[in-house]
Every structure is written in C-alpha cells, then in structure tokens.
Write a protein that holds these residues in place. Sequence first.
Motif, PDB file in Angstrom:
ATOM      1  N   ASP A   7       0.807  -1.222   0.000  1.00  0.00           N
ATOM      2  CA  ASP A   7       0.000   0.000   0.000  1.00  0.00           C
ATOM      3  C   ASP A   7       0.842   1.276   0.000  1.00  0.00           C
ATOM      4  N   ASP A   8       2.147   1.159  -0.184  1.00  0.00           N
ATOM      5  CA  ASP A   8       3.084   2.294  -0.240  1.00  0.00           C
ATOM      6  C   ASP A   8       3.246   3.037   1.081  1.00  0.00           C
ATOM      7  N   ALA A   9       2.787   2.465   2.195  1.00  0.00           N
ATOM      8  CA  ALA A   9       2.921   3.137   3.488  1.00  0.00           C
ATOM      9  C   ALA A   9       4.385   3.339   3.860  1.00  0.00           C
ATOM     10  N   LEU A  10       5.230   2.327   3.635  1.00  0.00           N
ATOM     11  CA  LEU A  10       6.656   2.466   3.952  1.00  0.00           C
ATOM     12  C   LEU A  10       7.311   3.494   3.040  1.00  0.00           C
ATOM     13  N   HIS A  11       6.940   3.474   1.760  1.00  0.00           N
ATOM     14  CA  HIS A  11       7.490   4.449   0.815  1.00  0.00           C
ATOM     15  C   HIS A  11       7.157   5.869   1.266  1.00  0.00           C
ATOM     16  N   SER A  12       5.901   6.104   1.609  1.00  0.00           N
ATOM     17  CA  SER A  12       5.465   7.432   2.037  1.00  0.00           C
ATOM     18  C   SER A  12       6.156   7.851   3.333  1.00  0.00           C
ATOM     19  N   ALA A  13       6.301   6.917   4.273  1.00  0.00           N
ATOM     20  CA  ALA A  13       6.946   7.220   5.551  1.00  0.00           C
ATOM     21  C   ALA A  13       8.407   7.612   5.340  1.00  0.00           C
ATOM     22  N   PHE A  14       9.066   6.977   4.392  1.00  0.00           N
ATOM     23  CA  PHE A  14      10.475   7.295   4.129  1.00  0.00           C
ATOM     24  C   PHE A  14      10.632   8.753   3.701  1.00  0.00           C
ATOM     25  N   PHE A  15       9.822   9.222   2.787  1.00  0.00           N
ATOM     26  CA  PHE A  15       9.940  10.592   2.311  1.00  0.00           C
ATOM     27  C   PHE A  15       9.385  11.612   3.307  1.00  0.00           C
ATOM     28  N   ALA A  16       8.614  11.171   4.287  1.00  0.00           N
ATOM     29  CA  ALA A  16       8.086  12.083   5.300  1.00  0.00           C
ATOM     30  C   ALA A  16       9.074  12.342   6.436  1.00  0.00           C
ATOM     31  N   ARG A  17      10.183  11.624   6.461  1.00  0.00           N
ATOM     32  CA  ARG A  17      11.163  11.792   7.538  1.00  0.00           C
ATOM     33  C   ARG A  17      11.695  13.222   7.575  1.00  0.00           C
ATOM     34  N   THR A  18      11.822  13.768   8.774  1.00  0.00           N
ATOM     35  CA  THR A  18      12.360  15.116   8.948  1.00  0.00           C
ATOM     36  C   THR A  18      13.634  15.119   9.789  1.00  0.00           C
ATOM     37  N   ASP A  19      14.140  13.923  10.120  1.00  0.00           N
ATOM     38  CA  ASP A  19      15.308  13.831  10.995  1.00  0.00           C
ATOM     39  C   ASP A  19      16.630  13.768  10.232  1.00  0.00           C
ATOM     40  N   GLY A  20      16.598  13.949   8.910  1.00  0.00           N
ATOM     41  CA  GLY A  20      17.814  13.908   8.109  1.00  0.00           C
ATOM     42  C   GLY A  20      18.180  12.518   7.628  1.00  0.00           C
TER      43      GLY A  20
END
Length: 136
Positions: free
Chosen positions: A108-121
């Motif tokens: 469902d692309d949840a992991l893909h979306s979470a990867f690009f949502a990272r704000t910690d560098g």
Amino acid sequence: MNVKPPSNAIPTTATAHAFEFSQVTSSAGEAWIDKNLGASQVATSSTDPASYGDLYQWDRPADEHQKRRTATITTLAVNTTPSHADFITATGPEGPYDWTIPNIGDVDDALHSAFFARTDGSGVCPTGFNVLTECN
C-alpha cells in the motif's frame, strides 16, 4: 522536488547531504528550500540544468543512484536498499516506474510514504524538511 519543513523546525540556512540551501518563506508563512534537492543553484530559467537537481527513486535512500551521471540497469531490486548505486529503469509489473520486484512488503506504499516524510535527516531531505506527498 519541492520540500517543506514541519512548522516547528524551520532552519534559516543549512548544509546537509552535501547540499547547500537557504530557506524561503511564502506569503502564507510556509518555509521551503530555495532549490531542488541536489541542485547547485536556484533556477535562472526552466532550461537551467544546474537547477534540475537529483532524481530519487521512491523509498530509496541517497546511495548515489539519484545523481544524473549514474549508470542505469534494467534489473528490478529485491529490496529498497540495493547493493549498487545504479538507477533502475526497468518496467515492472506494477507500472513503468516501479524499480523493485512486486510485493516486497509495501503493497500500500505506506513504507514508501513514511520514508519521504522523515524530517530527521535520515531520508533524502535535510533535517527539518520532508518531501511533499500531496499538493494543496
């Protein structure tokens, strides 16, 4: 690639991932990086190659695959961290832009979306910023 920080983390100038940038603020108060990720300068026109930046594959860490000079291959990856830095151009069963074999655990692309949502560098963006996953 437009990126936007969360409202509580707005740096004024920073260097991350060997990428120098400045922050600009829209009239609506939103903070943005002043150029595309990996670009060496702010665009002077739509045909300015120094402003194009990098080409990231969805959910793939910065491993040099994103650089425009990278070699390409047509073999789909078996996970999201291939053991090479080639840009994968194969047309997979999921569509022309799928660079991994189908159903590698992120249907469902949840992991893909979470990867690009990272704000910690730890994603593709400098600390405090993330890739937009939808536009208003």
